[in-house]
Structure formats: C-alpha cells, structure tokens
Design a protein around this motif. Structure first.
Motif, PDB file in Angstrom:
ATOM      1  N   VAL A  53       0.861  -1.176   0.000  1.00  0.00           N
ATOM      2  CA  VAL A  53       0.000   0.000   0.000  1.00  0.00           C
ATOM      3  C   VAL A  53       0.896   1.224   0.000  1.00  0.00           C
ATOM      4  O   VAL A  53       1.756   1.379   0.864  1.00  0.00           O
ATOM      5  N   ILE A  54       0.702   2.098  -0.994  1.00  0.00           N
ATOM      6  CA  ILE A  54       1.498   3.315  -1.118  1.00  0.00           C
ATOM      7  C   ILE A  54       0.687   4.478  -0.575  1.00  0.00           C
ATOM      8  O   ILE A  54      -0.312   4.887  -1.155  1.00  0.00           O
ATOM      9  N   GLY A  55       1.108   4.999   0.572  1.00  0.00           N
ATOM     10  CA  GLY A  55       0.365   6.042   1.269  1.00  0.00           C
ATOM     11  C   GLY A  55      -0.228   5.475   2.545  1.00  0.00           C
ATOM     12  O   GLY A  55      -1.053   4.555   2.490  1.00  0.00           O
ATOM     13  N   SER A  56       0.185   6.003   3.695  1.00  0.00           N
ATOM     14  CA  SER A  56      -0.181   5.381   4.976  1.00  0.00           C
ATOM     15  C   SER A  56      -1.164   6.207   5.791  1.00  0.00           C
ATOM     16  O   SER A  56      -1.280   6.011   7.001  1.00  0.00           O
ATOM     17  N   GLY A  57      -1.873   7.128   5.136  1.00  0.00           N
ATOM     18  CA  GLY A  57      -2.865   7.920   5.866  1.00  0.00           C
ATOM     19  C   GLY A  57      -4.036   7.079   6.332  1.00  0.00           C
ATOM     20  O   GLY A  57      -3.952   5.847   6.375  1.00  0.00           O
ATOM     21  N   VAL A  58      -5.138   7.721   6.665  1.00  0.00           N
ATOM     22  CA  VAL A  58      -6.291   7.012   7.214  1.00  0.00           C
ATOM     23  C   VAL A  58      -6.762   5.908   6.273  1.00  0.00           C
ATOM     24  O   VAL A  58      -6.997   4.771   6.693  1.00  0.00           O
ATOM     25  N   MET A  59      -6.901   6.227   4.980  1.00  0.00           N
ATOM     26  CA  MET A  59      -7.375   5.218   4.035  1.00  0.00           C
ATOM     27  C   MET A  59      -6.306   4.168   3.749  1.00  0.00           C
ATOM     28  O   MET A  59      -6.591   2.969   3.722  1.00  0.00           O
ATOM     29  N   GLY A  60      -5.075   4.601   3.530  1.00  0.00           N
ATOM     30  CA  GLY A  60      -4.012   3.657   3.215  1.00  0.00           C
ATOM     31  C   GLY A  60      -3.772   2.663   4.336  1.00  0.00           C
ATOM     32  O   GLY A  60      -3.706   1.450   4.113  1.00  0.00           O
ATOM     33  N   SER A  61      -3.644   3.158   5.562  1.00  0.00           N
ATOM     34  CA  SER A  61      -3.423   2.259   6.692  1.00  0.00           C
ATOM     35  C   SER A  61      -4.651   1.392   6.942  1.00  0.00           C
ATOM     36  O   SER A  61      -4.538   0.225   7.331  1.00  0.00           O
ATOM     37  N   GLY A  62      -5.840   1.951   6.687  1.00  0.00           N
ATOM     38  CA  GLY A  62      -7.066   1.173   6.861  1.00  0.00           C
ATOM     39  C   GLY A  62      -7.164   0.030   5.867  1.00  0.00           C
ATOM     40  O   GLY A  62      -7.609  -1.079   6.218  1.00  0.00           O
ATOM     41  N   ILE A  63      -6.753   0.276   4.622  1.00  0.00           N
ATOM     42  CA  ILE A  63      -6.742  -0.787   3.619  1.00  0.00           C
ATOM     43  C   ILE A  63      -5.706  -1.845   3.996  1.00  0.00           C
ATOM     44  O   ILE A  63      -5.957  -3.049   3.883  1.00  0.00           O
TER      45      ILE A  63
END
Length: 233
Positions: free
Chosen positions: A10-20
């Motif tokens: 997963v590229i990008g660890s914000g709310v959506m990225g970390s949630g995925i």
C-alpha cells in the motif's frame, strides 16, 4: 492466468491507506506499507541523537500510522496481533521490494500529477503480472495510466474503498480500456470472496458511482436550502 494475491503493498499510509492495509492483514495477507521520507527530525528524534539517515526516521510516517491502527475507533484490525502482518517502509529505500508483491494499491493525495509520478516509480520496480490499482475517489484512471508500460496498463484499474475499509462493504472497481478482462474478473472475485466486499464495476466517469450520487444529493440539498431560504443553523 492472473497470479493469486499472496502479498500486497500500500502506497500512502494515511487514514485510508493504513485502513486498507489493516483490512488486508485481517484476511492474512502480509502487506508492505510505504510513505514518504520525512524532511525534518522531531524533537524526540533529536533527543535520541538520530539523523535523517536513520531507518527509524525514514520509516517514521508509515510506522506512526501503522501504530495508530491499534488506537483507532472503530478498530480497523480484527485482532491486535494482525498488526504484525503490516511492515512499514518508505518510498526511497523500499521501492525494490515492490517486486515481492502481487497487488500494489496507491492511496496518495488526490492529485493526478502526484499519482502519475508514483505510478512511474511503481512501473519501474513491479514485476510483470503484478496488479496495480488506485484508491482514487474520482480521478480518471485512464489518465493515471497514460505513458505506462503495456504490462502495467493491462494490470491496472481503480479500486475505490470506502472509509472505514473494514466496515463499509462497497468497493468500486473501475477498469480502463486496456485492463485485461481476466484481471477485472479476478479482482471482483478476490474482493468479494476474500475481502468480503460488495463489488460494483464502474465506468471511468468523474467521481465514479458512489461519489457521483453523493455529489448530486449534496447539490440538490444546497439548492433546496437556497430556494427555501434555510440557514445552516
């Protein structure tokens, strides 16, 4: 034949990225969570004598967001021990490790220019046959794939999760004209049977399906407010 998904990035660890990433970990899929390298040290890092070259600093953004998964409500992880399936890294030191993965999901800021730069790097390091998707909520997936290799374009599509990914069932899958139909069919199967999603196949129109309907509803509400003279309060 489409390769099965046994490991993801997963590229990008914000709310959506970390949630995925958490939702993938919940179904037992090891996931590499990558984000940018910080430009400055925190006061805590300075006190520890760390530098911008230390791995702990370079992975800080992804690792901080990884640890936040244990505290978020509602819980993104089905069990705290699932966190061990998520490995934090960064977009400078760990790009070569994309070759280890079977599905790479881009979840960076909603700007076409930035996404295209990310996909250029992914195209350089992914192995042939790796599925690549964008979690964009409405940017053209065709435009994202412009200039990429033939194998990239055959294995590229939009996969729009809704927040929070663990709890909201809908997943929009948006292929391009170049996406291999077998990839679309496999992603629909995988999302439904492994991730537990309800998949709708969308066309590459602005905002796709869910947000297109939502925008229509929002503008309709605003119109009624202005015509009726209603205030926000």
């Amino acid at each position: 034949m489409v390769k099965p998904i046994n490991k993801a990035a997963v590229i990008g660890s914000g709310v959506m990225g970390s949630g995925i990433a958490a939702h993938l970990a919940n179904v037992g899929i090891p996931t590499l969570l990558l984000d940018i390298v910080p430009k400055e040290l925190t006061q805590e890092e300075k006190a520890k004598g760390l530098t911008l070259n230390d791995r702990a600093v370079r992975n800080r953004i992804a690792e901080t967001n990884r640890q936040k998964l244990l505290k978020q409500k509602p819980a993104p992880l089905m069990a705290p021990e699932n966190l061990a399936l998520i490995e934090a890294g960064n977009l400078e030191d760990d790009l070569e490790r994309l070759a280890e993965t079977d599905w790479i999901i881009e979840v960076v800021v909603e700007r076409l220019d930035i996404k295209r730069r990310v996909f250029e790097k992914i195209d350089r390091y992914r192995k042939p046959g790796t599925i690549v998707s964008s979690n964009t909520s409405g940017i053209s997936v065709h435009k994202m794939a412009e200039g990429r290799s033939e194998d990239f374009r055959k294995h590229f599509l939009g996969t729009h999760f809704f927040n929070p990914p663990r709890y909201l069932k809908l997943l929009e899958v948006i292929p391009t004209k170049d996406t291999d139909p077998e990839v679309v069919a496999y992603m629909k199967f995988f999302a439904e049977e492994v991730l537990g999603k309800g998949v709708v196949i969308g066309r590459d129109t602005p905002n796709f399906i869910g947000n297109r309907i939502g925008t229509y509803g929002l503008l309709g509400t605003v119109r009624e407010m202005t015509q009726g003279g209603y205030s926000v309060g």
